[in-house]
Design an enzyme around this catalytic site. Structure first.
Site, PDB file in Angstrom:
ATOM      1  N   HIS A   1     -59.736  57.082  34.013  1.00  0.00           N
ATOM      2  CA  HIS A   1     -59.295  58.418  33.604  1.00  0.00           C
ATOM      3  C   HIS A   1     -60.486  59.363  33.670  1.00  0.00           C
ATOM      4  O   HIS A   1     -61.503  59.136  33.027  1.00  0.00           O
ATOM      5  CB  HIS A   1     -58.721  58.400  32.181  1.00  0.00           C
ATOM      6  CG  HIS A   1     -57.344  57.814  32.106  1.00  0.00           C
ATOM      7  ND1 HIS A   1     -56.445  58.152  31.132  1.00  0.00           N
ATOM      8  CD2 HIS A   1     -56.701  56.931  32.901  1.00  0.00           C
ATOM      9  CE1 HIS A   1     -55.302  57.496  31.320  1.00  0.00           C
ATOM     10  NE2 HIS A   1     -55.437  56.730  32.383  1.00  0.00           N
TER      11      HIS A   1
ATOM     12  N   TYR B   1     -53.973  64.701  23.627  1.00  0.00           N
ATOM     13  CA  TYR B   1     -54.259  64.831  22.195  1.00  0.00           C
ATOM     14  C   TYR B   1     -53.636  66.156  21.771  1.00  0.00           C
ATOM     15  O   TYR B   1     -54.124  67.217  22.169  1.00  0.00           O
ATOM     16  CB  TYR B   1     -55.766  64.849  21.939  1.00  0.00           C
ATOM     17  CG  TYR B   1     -56.447  63.506  22.128  1.00  0.00           C
ATOM     18  CD1 TYR B   1     -56.798  63.038  23.395  1.00  0.00           C
ATOM     19  CD2 TYR B   1     -56.743  62.698  21.026  1.00  0.00           C
ATOM     20  CE1 TYR B   1     -57.430  61.810  23.559  1.00  0.00           C
ATOM     21  CE2 TYR B   1     -57.380  61.470  21.179  1.00  0.00           C
ATOM     22  CZ  TYR B   1     -57.715  61.033  22.452  1.00  0.00           C
ATOM     23  OH  TYR B   1     -58.340  59.817  22.609  1.00  0.00           O
TER      24      TYR B   1
ATOM     25  N   LYS C   1     -63.418  55.197  19.456  1.00  0.00           N
ATOM     26  CA  LYS C   1     -64.817  54.754  19.469  1.00  0.00           C
ATOM     27  C   LYS C   1     -65.020  53.336  18.936  1.00  0.00           C
ATOM     28  O   LYS C   1     -66.077  52.723  19.177  1.00  0.00           O
ATOM     29  CB  LYS C   1     -65.682  55.725  18.645  1.00  0.00           C
ATOM     30  CG  LYS C   1     -66.004  57.003  19.386  1.00  0.00           C
ATOM     31  CD  LYS C   1     -67.059  56.763  20.457  1.00  0.00           C
ATOM     32  CE  LYS C   1     -67.250  57.932  21.391  1.00  0.00           C
ATOM     33  NZ  LYS C   1     -66.759  57.698  22.753  1.00  0.00           N
TER      34      LYS C   1
ATOM     35  N   TYR D   1     -67.058  61.659  24.329  1.00  0.00           N
ATOM     36  CA  TYR D   1     -65.885  60.820  24.606  1.00  0.00           C
ATOM     37  C   TYR D   1     -66.228  59.715  25.597  1.00  0.00           C
ATOM     38  O   TYR D   1     -65.814  58.562  25.436  1.00  0.00           O
ATOM     39  CB  TYR D   1     -64.749  61.694  25.154  1.00  0.00           C
ATOM     40  CG  TYR D   1     -63.378  61.044  25.089  1.00  0.00           C
ATOM     41  CD1 TYR D   1     -62.464  61.406  24.102  1.00  0.00           C
ATOM     42  CD2 TYR D   1     -62.987  60.077  26.020  1.00  0.00           C
ATOM     43  CE1 TYR D   1     -61.210  60.823  24.032  1.00  0.00           C
ATOM     44  CE2 TYR D   1     -61.727  59.482  25.957  1.00  0.00           C
ATOM     45  CZ  TYR D   1     -60.850  59.859  24.965  1.00  0.00           C
ATOM     46  OH  TYR D   1     -59.610  59.264  24.899  1.00  0.00           O
TER      47      TYR D   1
HETATM   48  C1  DHB Z   1     -55.706  54.926  22.280  1.00  0.00           C
HETATM   49  C2  DHB Z   1     -56.137  54.898  20.965  1.00  0.00           C
HETATM   50  C3  DHB Z   1     -56.981  55.880  20.498  1.00  0.00           C
HETATM   51  O1  DHB Z   1     -57.411  55.862  19.222  1.00  0.00           O
HETATM   52  C4  DHB Z   1     -57.405  56.912  21.316  1.00  0.00           C
HETATM   53  O2  DHB Z   1     -58.200  57.883  20.833  1.00  0.00           O
HETATM   54  C5  DHB Z   1     -56.983  56.927  22.639  1.00  0.00           C
HETATM   55  C6  DHB Z   1     -56.134  55.931  23.100  1.00  0.00           C
HETATM   56  C7  DHB Z   1     -54.776  53.879  22.798  1.00  0.00           C
HETATM   57  O3  DHB Z   1     -54.431  52.977  22.031  1.00  0.00           O
HETATM   58  O4  DHB Z   1     -54.388  53.940  23.979  1.00  0.00           O
END
Ligand code: DHB
Length: 395
Positions: free
Chosen positions: A77, A205, A300, A388
């Site tokens: 991604h 998000y 994280k 990120y």
């Molecule tokens: C997923 C979980 C997360 O906490 C996040 O920030 C992004 C993706 C997941 O389970 O795909």
């Protein structure tokens, strides 16, 4: 009855991704370890966890010789979408910081590591009971009962506590020698697996006045999604229709419509921020969730555990090659440098995207101001992208 004595160089308590990765890296340098784990291999493999890997985590899996499967079965991604006020704003990681992340579930990371350790003849004991740690000052030992009932005394030069957020090892560090840092949040996540096609190629998000939602993926036909809920929420009160209605009110709009389907799994995930410092006491080292937990926004947790392991491995490797503990002595401060960056990032993403119960007009308008200041500035987007995708390790 006398305990059966087993000798090793590094005793690792906890056979999740952190413990197995450390055991694997040590084995590649000819350093022996024994891993003990309370859960069965199957139980760990079946627990649904997060799914985003930083590029550094992927490199360690691939270049570290664990498996290439993340590159073939995982999805790269190059960005995410932040959605608020009914509009999507792309954060283009690749353009901003030249990096990417991979969508590859933690359960698959575990399966790859467990298979690699098994193929290499690693000593990994799942399903043990009654673990206890002795003699951290002198000759450290882990007592445990093997799955066949044998009472074992594992003698090692070092003990690593990679035994997760309910760590037994963490409690062995006397109060006078450690500090605890806590932060609680007034919300939790309602996580689902749903049988549906992808709604989006990238993660979304979404902030809305009805609360936060996260749209993630797993496969062509199964999707992973979360919405902000009350920590006391009971999954049994949530029908599929009520779940989809909640998602719709948080992400649909302006031409975007979530693809829906039967809900296969639902769980409430409670979270908090926690750090125990330092991460070393005498012959005991803590790694991963045993030393710190972060809220899930930004994924994280696993990445931080793997980053701890990389730094701890460097210290142990240096000790076994040179006899010097200089790098081991720096383990805690090197690991904590990243831990606190990740604590801040996870807290920031959580507070920026979630809607507190009873937020007033000021709180809501300020939050939109914050989101706008991030997405409208290349510097703002780059800050998010750098965090990120993952920071470089501290020297
Ligand atoms: C997923 C979980 C997360 O906490 C996040 O920030 C992004 C993706 C997941 O389970 O795909």
């Amino acid at each position: 009855m006398a305990r059966h004595v087993v000798r090793t160089q590094v005793a690792i308590v906890g056979g999740g991704p952190a413990g197995l990765m450390l055991s694997h890296l040590l084995a590649r340098e000819g350093i022996e370890s024994t891993v003990v784990e309370l859960r069965s291999r199957q139980e760990i493999a079946e627990t649904v966890r997060a799914g985003i890997l930083e590029h550094g985590t992927v490199n360690l899996l691939v270049d570290g010789g664990v498996s290439d499967r993340v590159l073939t079965d995982g999805d790269r991604h190059d960005g995410i979408e932040l959605r608020f006020n009914g509009e999507s704003h792309r954060i283009d990681f690749h353009d901003l910081v030249g990096e990417s992340v991979w969508l590859y579930p933690q359960t698959d990371v575990f399966k790859d590591l467990a298979a690699r350790r098994e193929a290499d003849g690693g000593d990994v004991r799942y399903g043990v009971t009654d673990t206890a740690i002795h003699d951290l000052d002198g000759d450290p030992r882990v007592w445990f009962t093997d799955v066949d009932g044998t009472e074992v005394e594992l003698r090692a030069e070092f003990i690593v506590g990679a035994d997760g957020s309910r760590s037994h090892c963490r409690g062995q560090i006397p109060e006078a020698h450690r500090k605890w840092y806590f932060h609680e949040y007034p919300f939790a996540w309602f996580g689902i697996l749903a049988e549906a096609p992808r709604s989006s190629e990238e993660l979304i998000y979404a902030n809305s006045e009805n609360g936060f939602a996260l749209i993630s993926q797993r496969t062509e036909t199964v999707q992973r999604m979360y919405f902000q809920c009350d920590p006391g929420e009971d999954v049994n009160n949530w029908s599929d229709e009520r779940i989809w209605e909640t998602f719709r009110s948080r992400v649909n709009g302006n031409g975007f419509e979530l693809k829906e389907g039967p809900v296969l799994d639902k769980t409430v995930l409670k979270f908090r921020s926690f750090v125990q410092a330092p991460m070393r006491h005498k012959k005991l080292f803590l790694a991963g969730d045993a030393a710190h937990t972060v809220p899930p926004t930004g994924a994280k947790g696993l990445n931080l555990a793997i980053a701890d392991v990389r730094v701890l491995f460097e210290g142990l490797d240096s000790y076994y090659k040179t006899g010097s503990e200089a790098l081991l002595d720096r383990y805690s401060s090197r690991a904590l440098d990243r831990v606190w960056k990740a604590q801040h990032f996870s807290y920031w993403m959580t507070s920026m995207l979630h809607t507190p119960e009873g937020a007033d007009d000021f709180a809501r308008a300020r939050q939109l101001g914050e989101l706008n200041s991030v997405v409208s500035s290349r510097h703002g987007r780059a800050y998010l992208a750098e965090a990120y995708t993952g920071w470089p390790s501290a020297r």
